[in-house]
Motif scaffolding. Sequence first.
Motif, PDB file in Angstrom:
ATOM      1  N   LYS A 192       0.377  -1.078   0.105  1.00 38.85           N
ATOM      2  CA  LYS A 192       0.267  -0.096   0.302  1.00 38.85           C
ATOM      3  C   LYS A 192       0.927   0.862   0.154  1.00 38.85           C
ATOM      4  O   LYS A 192       0.792   2.184   0.524  1.00 38.85           O
ATOM      5  CB  LYS A 192      -0.724  -0.002   1.344  1.00 38.85           C
ATOM      6  CG  LYS A 192      -2.275  -1.049   1.157  1.00 38.85           C
ATOM      7  CD  LYS A 192      -3.079  -1.390  -0.118  1.00 38.85           C
ATOM      8  CE  LYS A 192      -3.815   0.479   0.907  1.00 38.85           C
ATOM      9  NZ  LYS A 192      -4.951   0.678  -0.299  1.00 38.85           N
ATOM     10  N   VAL A 193       2.001   0.940  -1.023  1.00 35.55           N
ATOM     11  CA  VAL A 193       3.407   2.050  -0.731  1.00 35.55           C
ATOM     12  C   VAL A 193       3.352   2.638  -2.373  1.00 35.55           C
ATOM     13  O   VAL A 193       3.179   2.003  -3.580  1.00 35.55           O
ATOM     14  CB  VAL A 193       4.103   1.549  -0.698  1.00 35.55           C
ATOM     15  CG1 VAL A 193       4.881   2.250  -0.537  1.00 35.55           C
ATOM     16  CG2 VAL A 193       4.594   1.962   1.419  1.00 35.55           C
ATOM     17  N   GLU A 224      -4.674  10.064  -5.834  1.00 33.45           N
ATOM     18  CA  GLU A 224      -5.554  10.119  -4.628  1.00 33.45           C
ATOM     19  C   GLU A 224      -6.431   9.660  -4.880  1.00 33.45           C
ATOM     20  O   GLU A 224      -6.894   8.369  -4.140  1.00 33.45           O
ATOM     21  CB  GLU A 224      -6.221  11.418  -4.790  1.00 33.45           C
ATOM     22  CG  GLU A 224      -5.115  12.713  -3.998  1.00 33.45           C
ATOM     23  CD  GLU A 224      -6.427  13.773  -3.601  1.00 33.45           C
ATOM     24  OE1 GLU A 224      -6.221  14.147  -2.501  1.00 33.45           O
ATOM     25  OE2 GLU A 224      -7.413  13.963  -4.022  1.00 33.45           O
ATOM     26  N   ARG A 225      -6.453   8.639  -6.320  1.00 38.71           N
ATOM     27  CA  ARG A 225      -7.907   7.743  -6.728  1.00 38.71           C
ATOM     28  C   ARG A 225      -6.985   6.276  -6.062  1.00 38.71           C
ATOM     29  O   ARG A 225      -8.272   5.538  -5.977  1.00 38.71           O
ATOM     30  CB  ARG A 225      -7.628   7.532  -8.543  1.00 38.71           C
ATOM     31  CG  ARG A 225      -8.858   8.867  -9.115  1.00 38.71           C
ATOM     32  CD  ARG A 225      -9.594   8.531 -10.157  1.00 38.71           C
ATOM     33  NE  ARG A 225      -8.255   8.841 -11.117  1.00 38.71           N
ATOM     34  CZ  ARG A 225      -8.162   9.967 -11.789  1.00 38.71           C
ATOM     35  NH1 ARG A 225      -9.320  11.167 -11.390  1.00 38.71           N
ATOM     36  NH2 ARG A 225      -7.194  10.542 -12.747  1.00 38.71           N
ATOM     37  N   LEU A 226      -5.559   6.641  -6.252  1.00 36.71           N
ATOM     38  CA  LEU A 226      -4.487   4.811  -5.714  1.00 36.71           C
ATOM     39  C   LEU A 226      -4.923   4.747  -3.697  1.00 36.71           C
ATOM     40  O   LEU A 226      -5.014   3.688  -4.418  1.00 36.71           O
ATOM     41  CB  LEU A 226      -3.727   4.565  -6.211  1.00 36.71           C
ATOM     42  CG  LEU A 226      -3.516   4.836  -7.373  1.00 36.71           C
ATOM     43  CD1 LEU A 226      -1.896   4.999  -7.631  1.00 36.71           C
ATOM     44  CD2 LEU A 226      -3.259   2.688  -8.027  1.00 36.71           C
ATOM     45  N   PRO A 242      -1.662  10.816   3.530  1.00 35.01           N
ATOM     46  CA  PRO A 242      -1.207  11.713   1.339  1.00 35.01           C
ATOM     47  C   PRO A 242      -2.064  12.355   0.878  1.00 35.01           C
ATOM     48  O   PRO A 242      -1.768  13.344   0.790  1.00 35.01           O
ATOM     49  CB  PRO A 242      -1.567  10.323   0.641  1.00 35.01           C
ATOM     50  CG  PRO A 242      -1.070   9.069   1.291  1.00 35.01           C
ATOM     51  CD  PRO A 242      -1.871   9.283   3.251  1.00 35.01           C
ATOM     52  N   ALA A 243      -3.790  12.456   1.128  1.00 30.78           N
ATOM     53  CA  ALA A 243      -4.841  13.482   0.761  1.00 30.78           C
ATOM     54  C   ALA A 243      -4.530  14.485   1.801  1.00 30.78           C
ATOM     55  O   ALA A 243      -4.234  15.913   0.625  1.00 30.78           O
ATOM     56  CB  ALA A 243      -6.205  13.179   1.371  1.00 30.78           C
ATOM     57  N   GLU A 244      -3.810  14.969   2.967  1.00 31.77           N
ATOM     58  CA  GLU A 244      -3.298  16.048   3.337  1.00 31.77           C
ATOM     59  C   GLU A 244      -2.027  16.587   2.830  1.00 31.77           C
ATOM     60  O   GLU A 244      -1.855  17.929   2.081  1.00 31.77           O
ATOM     61  CB  GLU A 244      -2.996  16.221   4.656  1.00 31.77           C
ATOM     62  CG  GLU A 244      -3.992  15.729   5.715  1.00 31.77           C
ATOM     63  CD  GLU A 244      -4.420  15.439   7.196  1.00 31.77           C
ATOM     64  OE1 GLU A 244      -3.174  16.003   7.654  1.00 31.77           O
ATOM     65  OE2 GLU A 244      -4.930  15.140   8.003  1.00 31.77           O
ATOM     66  N   ASP A 245      -1.130  16.105   2.243  1.00 29.31           N
ATOM     67  CA  ASP A 245      -0.063  16.168   1.913  1.00 29.31           C
ATOM     68  C   ASP A 245       0.075  16.461   0.397  1.00 29.31           C
ATOM     69  O   ASP A 245       1.147  17.638  -0.291  1.00 29.31           O
ATOM     70  CB  ASP A 245       1.212  15.203   2.015  1.00 29.31           C
ATOM     71  CG  ASP A 245       1.158  15.233   4.188  1.00 29.31           C
ATOM     72  OD1 ASP A 245       1.703  16.367   4.815  1.00 29.31           O
ATOM     73  OD2 ASP A 245       1.064  14.063   4.151  1.00 29.31           O
TER      74      ASP A 245
END
Length: 306
Positions: A192-193, A224-226, A242-245
């Motif tokens: 999940k990376v 983001e879709r991933l 991830p979404a925030e960064d």
Amino acid sequence: MGSLIFLGSAFAQSKPSDTIQLKPIQVAPHTYFVQGFPEMGSSANQNFISNAGFVVTPGGVVVVDALGSPILAQKLIAEVKKITPQKIVALIVSHYHADHVYGLQEFKKIGAKIYAQGEGRNYLSSETAKQRLVASRIDFAPWVNANTKLISADVWVDLKTKLTIGGVDFFVSRVGPAHAPEDLMVYVPSEKVLFAGDLVFRGRIPFVGNADSKGWLIALDEIERLNPNIVIPGHGNYSVKPAEDIAFTRNYLKYLRQSMSQAAINLDPFEDAYKQADWSEYEGMPLFRAANRMNAYNVYLSIQAE
């Protein structure tokens, strides 16, 4: 003879001391990365200004990006050996910018197969790449020198490819033109990376250069879709949110476009548009002085070309 000895010792004293250490950080069960400094490249930091990462599989190690000098690549290879006896079998280039590729020759020497996006061939054959290397041999001496070469990929990826090594899948996708014409991202679903290359910056002002800012914003949507758990950016610490960064890079690019668009379309002077923009959100960040004006100017020019 005495004078030769004196010259030799003087040369030894003039060579910068090697104090740079790479410390791999484990971010998932089999995934590690090393984090470059939020600085401009220099002899003092050996051009260690970008990140690299690697995944250990039962069939060998896959590395993403080669760092900014051969000595850094040697150190990364040594760190991998401390973690696993597995050989490095593949290296994926996120894009052909100097701070990510000047270590490639060291991975080539140990037999790793190099993967990159096909547009990278244009960079390798360009005068820009040649002149950048000439300058880097001066700017980053002695760590980048006459023995440092530009290395081509063994496998050129077009749009997408799946590598399966030791039973682990690596989904390699073209997302350019964005930060560079040849951007690739690498997703490892079992971990999940996502290795995002320079599509994501953390903790410093992004380097826009001759980027396609519109394409870059589309690429961020693809990331983001991933929905990865972890994103390893090209610069800065790894992200567990991830979404925030991703929002930081997205908002910066959007603000560049917003603040430059009207002047670019109306052919108003760049300097006026730059002075009128409010940079207060960004001006305290590392590399603001070094990069922000150039970023804004490149976006100003690119909007005129759209």
